[in-house]
Design an enzyme around this catalytic site. Structure first.
Site, PDB file in Angstrom:
ATOM      1  CB  CYS A 287      -0.957  -0.002   1.187  1.00  0.00           C
ATOM      2  SG  CYS A 287      -0.193  -0.449   2.756  1.00  0.00           S
TER       3      CYS A 287
ATOM      4  CG  HIS B  27      -1.118   4.238   4.456  1.00  0.00           C
ATOM      5  ND1 HIS B  27      -1.748   3.880   5.613  1.00  0.00           N
ATOM      6  CD2 HIS B  27      -0.524   3.102   3.985  1.00  0.00           C
ATOM      7  CE1 HIS B  27      -1.549   2.584   5.840  1.00  0.00           C
ATOM      8  NE2 HIS B  27      -0.823   2.088   4.859  1.00  0.00           N
TER       9      HIS B  27
END
EC number: 1.2.1.11
Lengths: 378, 378
Positions: free
Chosen positions: B173, B286
């Site tokens: 990710c 994130h």
């Protein structure tokens, strides 16, 4: 800003139950009469005493047995008249005016830059030595910008009793915390360039910001819209670019403090610094990811030994158990913690290191550093 | 891992009331019968369907009208037998076995590296094309590691109906989110070195970690000790170095993924990357602070234009109103947001830029990217 006179750490209560938060500060009853009240000590004034840093000034004065003959509690007109107890004595908060500094040897300022600009020079005129936590005078030529462990020589003989006032600036919290770890390495291998990314706590925006983070978190957990008074957007379970104004070069003022203050504190106009400053939903300690590029090679084992022996620094660098510095673990602590010390894979010949630093923003990032400066004045 | 079949976004409810969270995903009733059920579509299997990414696979399949002839819901023995509804049809979760892949054209795996290692090659043997979200095969020679906007050519003609199975790896990710922004700049000016500091959400550790963050936050606000099952320390109002194991070189595995996957995706063994990966108390998106060093000069205005035109990227870079990407603003969004685009003061001749990137970890960081890969197989 809400005053919490008899409970200076009310904002820390979120963490009081934490299994990893172990405050080491000596906790004293407000009724303890301290030896620090001394006939031959300096007269002290605390400007902005009702704020988060002002309250921490008092805690640190107590913790360090700072000697004083008298102490004045100064704040804005709004807070004037409020009663508080400190070291077993009762005080009335007085309104800050130009006359507040008659007979004051040391004034600890933390009431924002405009108050410092308005009253700092007046205090100096009256013979007071001002230790200023704002950014107002930091970059002014001739004003020492001091981290006692890093550049004590910048104080160049300023002392109480020398017969004249002076201004001394406390660096920005992010700068202090970064340089506490970077300086011992700089002294060995000379830092050429530093890339800093910060993870900054609510406390840097004051007690009201800490309250807003707590309030918002409760609201979001209850499915309510978050109250946004201090910050323009949701802070709970979120993070955002530091709220300081952005300059034409794209850096915000918080980032430029790291760039400029590092040069001044290190007396090194050539050191290259870039920074990205971010607020994270943490209460009172900052973290910083710091990438260092050195003139001379420096291996990670040597760096770790240097940091273990550095004053005011504690190394937390346990790779096997994945135990490294965290904001919670340094909250209410004096030392700056450093870990994740490793050779930077992206630089050759051991000319780079990555480190991760955490420090209590209110304490070493502000109040403790200022009072360490005040101690050097005695 | 807790299953939330009929409420795939139960974990997102913390943000549903936020004034700045504006999910753009099409919200469909589970009773909507979609056109995506097509006789000539592929047969699909979702492995790890009860996890956070597994649930997001289903949402993204719906959002993108992904055509399929049939779909198998696969999970561990523990979850087998559970009932779920998807696009108006009822399904029973089946236990994953070596026989699960008979007649399956595309299998979307997100059940951890050991499950991928155990069942991925068996599925390929049966002629299935596996799109694997784990790290198991990412660095294996011959396994394409693909971000569709970045290196679609790495798929080199792998298609459903070519008569044989294949493995395709979904990058980590953090790597996907970073490279979505860095690649368009790399293509113009060639990145020589990249210094990344991450601000990673709970979702990267799965649904149970998101639940623990919420539970801990409630506990801390109530003055109770926080429950630490998923992580070894307090996560609420705290942050810590990423929990991935630390290697002998001092980097943790999450950081090494950024280092190694970037090289493979860019087919550039010389690109220098260093990273510091930190978990912050944010739910599902994130953030990354990225410092870039270029071979050729690249000014910030050109960089901003390049990014505005990049597929899957949205520029949020409003200096006047201090509006930049935040995890909350990109939650449940497909695009990766980039802002704080500025010339790096620490590098000369426009050879450096700082940027700040945010992306939904579950969506573009995992499920969306995998399904974009699956779309390329048709």
């Amino acid at each position: 800003m809400a005053a919490t006179f008899t409970q200076p750490h009310a904002h820390g209560r979120l963490f009081s139950t934490s299994p990893v938060a172990k405050p080491t500060r000596k906790l004293l009853s407000p009724f303890t009469v301290r030896m620090s009240l001394q006939e031959n000590g300096p007269s002290v004034a605390v400007v902005g005493v009702t704020g988060a840093v002002g309250q921490e000034f008092l805690s640190v004065l107590t913790d360090r047995d700072f000697p004083y003959r008298s102490i004045k509690m100064l704040a804005s007109k709004r807070s004037a008249g409020k009663q508080m107890t400190f070291e077993g004595r009762n005080y009335t908060v007085e309104e800050l005016t130009a006359d507040s500094f008659d007979g004051v040897d040391i004034a600890l300022f933390s009431a924002g830059g405009s108050i410092s600009k308005q009253f700092g020079p007046a205090a100096v005129e009256k013979g007071t030595i001002v230790v200023d936590n704002s950014s107002a005078f930091r970059m002014v030529d001739g004003v020492p910008l001091v981290i006692p462990e890093v550049n004590p020589q910048a104080m160049h003989g300023i002392k109480v009793g020398m017969g004249k006032g002076a201004l001394i600036a406390n660096p920005n919290c992010s700068t202090i915390i970064c340089l506490m770890a970077a300086t011992p390495l700089h002294q060995r291998a000379k830092v050429l360039r530093m890339v800093v990314s910060t993870y900054q706590a609510a406390s840097g925006a004051g007690a009201a910001a800490m309250e807003e983070l707590e309030l918002q978190t409760r609201e979001v957990l209850e499915g309510k819209p978050p109250t946004c008074n201090i910050f323009s957007q949701q802070y709970a379970f979120n993070l955002f670019s530091h709220n300081a104004p952005v300059q034409p070069n794209g850096y915000n003022e918080e980032e430029m403090k790291l760039v400029k203050e590092t040069r001044k504190i290190w007396s090194d106009l050539d050191v290259k610094v870039t920074a990205t400053c971010i607020r994270v939903p943490v209460m009172r300690a900052h973290a910083e990811s710091v990438n260092l590029q050195f003139e001379k090679p420096l291996d990670e084992d040597t760096a770790r030994e240097i940091l273990k022996n550095a004053a005011g620094v504690v190394v937390i660098d346990d790779r096997a158990s994945n135990h490294f510095p965290t904001p919670l673990e340094v909250s209410n602590k004096d030392d700056v913690a450093v870990g994740r010390i490793r050779q930077d894979l992206s630089q050759e010949g051991n000319h780079g290191l990555d480190i991760f630093v955490c420090g209590d923003q209110i304490r070493k990032g502000a109040a403790l550093n200022a009072i360490q400066i005040a101690e050097m004045l005695l």
